[in-house]
Design a protein around this motif. Structure first.
Motif, mmCIF file in Angstrom:
data_model
loop_
_atom_site.group_PDB
_atom_site.id
_atom_site.type_symbol
_atom_site.label_atom_id
_atom_site.label_comp_id
_atom_site.label_asym_id
_atom_site.label_seq_id
_atom_site.Cartn_x
_atom_site.Cartn_y
_atom_site.Cartn_z
ATOM 1 N N ILE A 65 0.820 -1.214 0.000
ATOM 2 C CA ILE A 65 0.000 0.000 0.000
ATOM 3 C C ILE A 65 0.854 1.265 0.000
ATOM 4 C CG2 ILE A 65 -1.458 1.375 1.574
ATOM 5 C CD1 ILE A 65 -3.001 -1.255 2.113
ATOM 6 N N ILE A 66 2.027 1.218 0.625
ATOM 7 C CA ILE A 66 2.850 2.432 0.727
ATOM 8 C C ILE A 66 3.213 3.005 -0.649
ATOM 9 C CG2 ILE A 66 5.021 3.413 1.557
ATOM 10 C CD1 ILE A 66 4.848 1.411 3.911
ATOM 11 N N PRO A 67 3.899 2.250 -1.539
ATOM 12 C CA PRO A 67 4.206 2.827 -2.858
ATOM 13 C C PRO A 67 2.974 3.037 -3.724
ATOM 14 C CG PRO A 67 4.855 0.520 -2.795
ATOM 15 C CD PRO A 67 4.498 0.904 -1.387
ATOM 16 N N THR A 68 1.977 2.142 -3.580
ATOM 17 C CA THR A 68 0.757 2.271 -4.395
ATOM 18 C C THR A 68 0.001 3.549 -4.062
ATOM 19 O OG1 THR A 68 0.548 -0.144 -4.475
ATOM 20 C CG2 THR A 68 -1.390 1.129 -5.072
ATOM 21 N N SER A 69 -0.162 3.831 -2.775
ATOM 22 C CA SER A 69 -0.910 5.019 -2.365
ATOM 23 C C SER A 69 -0.141 6.299 -2.666
ATOM 24 C CB SER A 69 -1.256 4.936 -0.872
ATOM 25 O OG SER A 69 -0.084 4.820 -0.092
ATOM 26 N N ILE A 70 1.186 6.237 -2.609
ATOM 27 C CA ILE A 70 1.981 7.416 -2.978
ATOM 28 C C ILE A 70 1.728 7.778 -4.436
ATOM 29 C CG2 ILE A 70 4.343 8.219 -3.426
ATOM 30 C CD1 ILE A 70 5.204 6.720 -0.904
ATOM 31 N N SER A 71 1.656 6.749 -5.290
ATOM 32 C CA SER A 71 1.376 6.980 -6.709
ATOM 33 C C SER A 71 0.013 7.635 -6.905
ATOM 34 C CB SER A 71 1.443 5.649 -7.467
ATOM 35 O OG SER A 71 1.079 5.809 -8.822
ATOM 36 N N GLY A 72 -1.001 7.091 -6.213
ATOM 37 C CA GLY A 72 -2.338 7.675 -6.324
ATOM 38 C C GLY A 72 -2.416 9.071 -5.742
ATOM 39 N N ALA A 73 -1.742 9.285 -4.603
ATOM 40 C CA ALA A 73 -1.765 10.595 -3.950
ATOM 41 C C ALA A 73 -1.122 11.657 -4.835
ATOM 42 C CB ALA A 73 -1.040 10.520 -2.607
ATOM 43 N N TYR A 74 -0.050 11.292 -5.508
ATOM 44 C CA TYR A 74 0.628 12.242 -6.402
ATOM 45 C C TYR A 74 -0.312 12.729 -7.499
ATOM 46 C CZ TYR A 74 3.781 14.034 -9.983
ATOM 47 O OH TYR A 74 4.383 14.819 -10.930
ATOM 48 N N ARG A 75 -1.072 11.786 -8.069
ATOM 49 C CA ARG A 75 -2.012 12.184 -9.128
ATOM 50 C C ARG A 75 -3.149 13.023 -8.559
ATOM 51 N NH1 ARG A 75 -5.076 14.307 -11.409
ATOM 52 N NH2 ARG A 75 -6.179 13.876 -13.363
ATOM 53 N N HIS A 76 -3.695 12.618 -7.418
ATOM 54 C CA HIS A 76 -4.810 13.367 -6.822
ATOM 55 C C HIS A 76 -4.388 14.783 -6.435
ATOM 56 C CE1 HIS A 76 -7.895 10.319 -6.731
ATOM 57 N NE2 HIS A 76 -7.087 9.451 -6.131
ATOM 58 N N SER A 77 -3.136 14.962 -6.034
ATOM 59 C CA SER A 77 -2.661 16.278 -5.598
ATOM 60 C C SER A 77 -2.691 17.294 -6.732
ATOM 61 C CB SER A 77 -1.237 16.174 -5.032
ATOM 62 O OG SER A 77 -0.311 15.845 -6.055
ATOM 63 N N LYS A 78 -2.675 16.827 -7.968
ATOM 64 C CA LYS A 78 -2.731 17.738 -9.114
ATOM 65 C C LYS A 78 -4.124 18.334 -9.311
ATOM 66 C CE LYS A 78 0.996 15.600 -11.814
ATOM 67 N NZ LYS A 78 1.364 15.009 -13.123
ATOM 68 N N SER A 79 -5.133 17.621 -8.790
ATOM 69 C CA SER A 79 -6.516 18.085 -8.974
ATOM 70 C C SER A 79 -7.170 18.539 -7.681
ATOM 71 C CB SER A 79 -7.368 16.956 -9.591
ATOM 72 O OG SER A 79 -6.830 16.519 -10.808
ATOM 73 N N THR A 80 -6.614 18.149 -6.539
ATOM 74 C CA THR A 80 -7.192 18.494 -5.235
ATOM 75 C C THR A 80 -6.123 19.164 -4.394
ATOM 76 O OG1 THR A 80 -8.559 16.506 -5.408
ATOM 77 C CG2 THR A 80 -8.496 17.613 -3.272
ATOM 78 N N SER A 81 -6.146 20.485 -4.354
ATOM 79 C CA SER A 81 -5.064 21.243 -3.723
ATOM 80 C C SER A 81 -5.113 21.223 -2.196
ATOM 81 C CB SER A 81 -5.103 22.702 -4.212
ATOM 82 O OG SER A 81 -6.355 23.291 -3.900
ATOM 83 N N ASN A 82 -6.285 20.945 -1.606
ATOM 84 C CA ASN A 82 -6.424 21.038 -0.142
ATOM 85 C C ASN A 82 -6.396 19.679 0.549
ATOM 86 O OD1 ASN A 82 -8.847 20.142 -1.172
ATOM 87 N ND2 ASN A 82 -10.109 21.264 0.293
ATOM 88 N N MET A 83 -5.751 18.669 -0.071
ATOM 89 C CA MET A 83 -5.791 17.329 0.485
ATOM 90 C C MET A 83 -4.596 16.989 1.371
ATOM 91 S SD MET A 83 -4.717 15.055 -2.860
ATOM 92 C CE MET A 83 -3.424 13.958 -2.287
ATOM 93 N N VAL A 84 -3.454 17.665 1.184
ATOM 94 C CA VAL A 84 -2.219 17.255 1.845
ATOM 95 C C VAL A 84 -2.256 17.511 3.353
ATOM 96 C CG1 VAL A 84 0.269 17.593 1.985
ATOM 97 C CG2 VAL A 84 -0.860 17.573 -0.245
ATOM 98 N N LYS A 85 -2.636 18.720 3.771
ATOM 99 C CA LYS A 85 -2.612 19.072 5.188
ATOM 100 C C LYS A 85 -3.529 18.195 6.035
ATOM 101 C CE LYS A 85 -2.856 23.026 8.325
ATOM 102 N NZ LYS A 85 -3.083 24.495 8.432
ATOM 103 N N PRO A 86 -4.832 18.051 5.678
ATOM 104 C CA PRO A 86 -5.684 17.170 6.496
ATOM 105 C C PRO A 86 -5.247 15.709 6.421
ATOM 106 C CG PRO A 86 -6.878 17.956 4.560
ATOM 107 C CD PRO A 86 -5.621 18.762 4.648
ATOM 108 N N GLY A 87 -4.697 15.284 5.271
ATOM 109 C CA GLY A 87 -4.227 13.906 5.131
ATOM 110 C C GLY A 87 -3.070 13.610 6.061
ATOM 111 N N ILE A 88 -2.125 14.552 6.164
ATOM 112 C CA ILE A 88 -0.978 14.372 7.063
ATOM 113 C C ILE A 88 -1.423 14.413 8.519
ATOM 114 C CG2 ILE A 88 1.148 15.469 7.887
ATOM 115 C CD1 ILE A 88 1.725 16.275 5.001
ATOM 116 N N LYS A 89 -2.332 15.330 8.837
ATOM 117 C CA LYS A 89 -2.809 15.455 10.216
ATOM 118 C C LYS A 89 -3.457 14.152 10.676
ATOM 119 C CE LYS A 89 -4.547 19.397 11.448
ATOM 120 N NZ LYS A 89 -5.481 20.548 11.630
#
Length: 272
Positions: A65-89
């Motif tokens: 899941i670690i490398p797989t989700s990183i791949s998906g997160a990278y793509r989602h970050s291009k379209s969803t700008s407010n996802m990183v902060k709540p995701g890390i929290k």
């Protein structure tokens, strides 16, 4: 225990990676809800002890899941700008929870783990069917540090226990309790599971050290399974994330619910 990894077994691992990777990117759920049962069925086909195969499926799933989700997160970050902060929290607290969940999995009977896994998948599928025509929810609780800790740790425990990254449960919490749109929740979930899976992996390495007889393993993480599933799941997760942004939210919920019902019933032994 003498285990031979045949070419048919390797092909099976690659197919798991393709299917789970696409589902991970499409639904933001890490793919563990497919990786765990499919690995379990595949290992049992080569006569691996059911107790070992269950724990290896759970631990290796989190490592994949670690490398797989990183791949998906990278793509989602291009379209969803407010996802990183709540995701890390959420993810920081999720690491703590997944460490606890991983230790619980090592002491619970295999049939109990499978039963819990199946019931949770079916409950979440029912929730998705019931809310399939529902528009974006209003926030029922505030997204503050205390609530992030409760949600993050609670889902993290389930993540470590079931080897699923926690994305399935995060999406429900974000949409039903915190009022996020499904597309935003998918992006936040992909960040969360990147972090939470780390805690679970550490737990499964420690609990399986010197105990797991399956060759090419580090604790309960099998490197053969990890490599061949991950090498296929990572690129497919990126592709699935692309597809998710072109599908309507209602269709995403339908796909999500149908897959969960099928896998849940198989884990409960209702379907062959």
């Amino acid at each position: 225990m003498i285990i031979i990894f045949s070419i048919e077994y390797i092909i099976g691992l690659a197919l798991i990676g393709i299917v789970a990777g696409f589902a991970s990117g499409l639904l933001g759920v890490g793919g563990g809800f497919l990786i765990v049962p499919l690995q379990l069925f595949l290992m049992e086909s080569i006569d691996v002890d059911p107790r070992i195969s269950m724990l290896v499926a759970l631990g290796t799933s989190l490592a994949i899941i670690i490398p797989t989700s990183i791949s998906g997160a990278y793509r989602h970050s291009k379209s969803t700008s407010n996802m990183v902060k709540p995701g890390i929290k959420l993810g920081v607290f999720g690491i703590v929870g997944s460490l606890i969940g991983g230790q619980l999995a090592s002491i619970l009977p295999t049939d109990i783990l499978q039963f819990i896994f199946g019931i949770f998948l079916i409950c979440i599928a029912i929730y998705n069917f019931l809310t399939i025509n529902k528009k974006d929810s209003e926030s029922k609780i505030k997204f503050n540090l205390i609530n992030a800790a409760i949600i993050g740790i609670g889902i993290g425990i389930l993540s470590g226990l079931l080897g699923v990254g926690g994305g399935i449960f995060v999406i429900v919490a974000l949409t039903a309790l915190l009022g996020f749109a499904l597309v935003d929740a998918v992006g936040i979930s992909s960040v969360y599971i990147c972090l939470t899976a780390v805690g679970g992996v550490i737990s499964y390495i420690v609990s399986g050290w010197g105990v797991n007889p399956l060759p090419y393993s580090v604790g309960y993480i099998n490197l053969i399974n990890w490599f061949f599933i991950a090498i296929c799941s990572v690129p497919l997760a990126y592709f699935g994330a692309n597809v998710s942004h072109s599908l309507p939210e209602k269709r995403l919920k339908q796909v999500f619910a149908i897959i969960l019902v099928y896998i849940g019933l198989r884990m409960l032994g209702v379907l062959p």
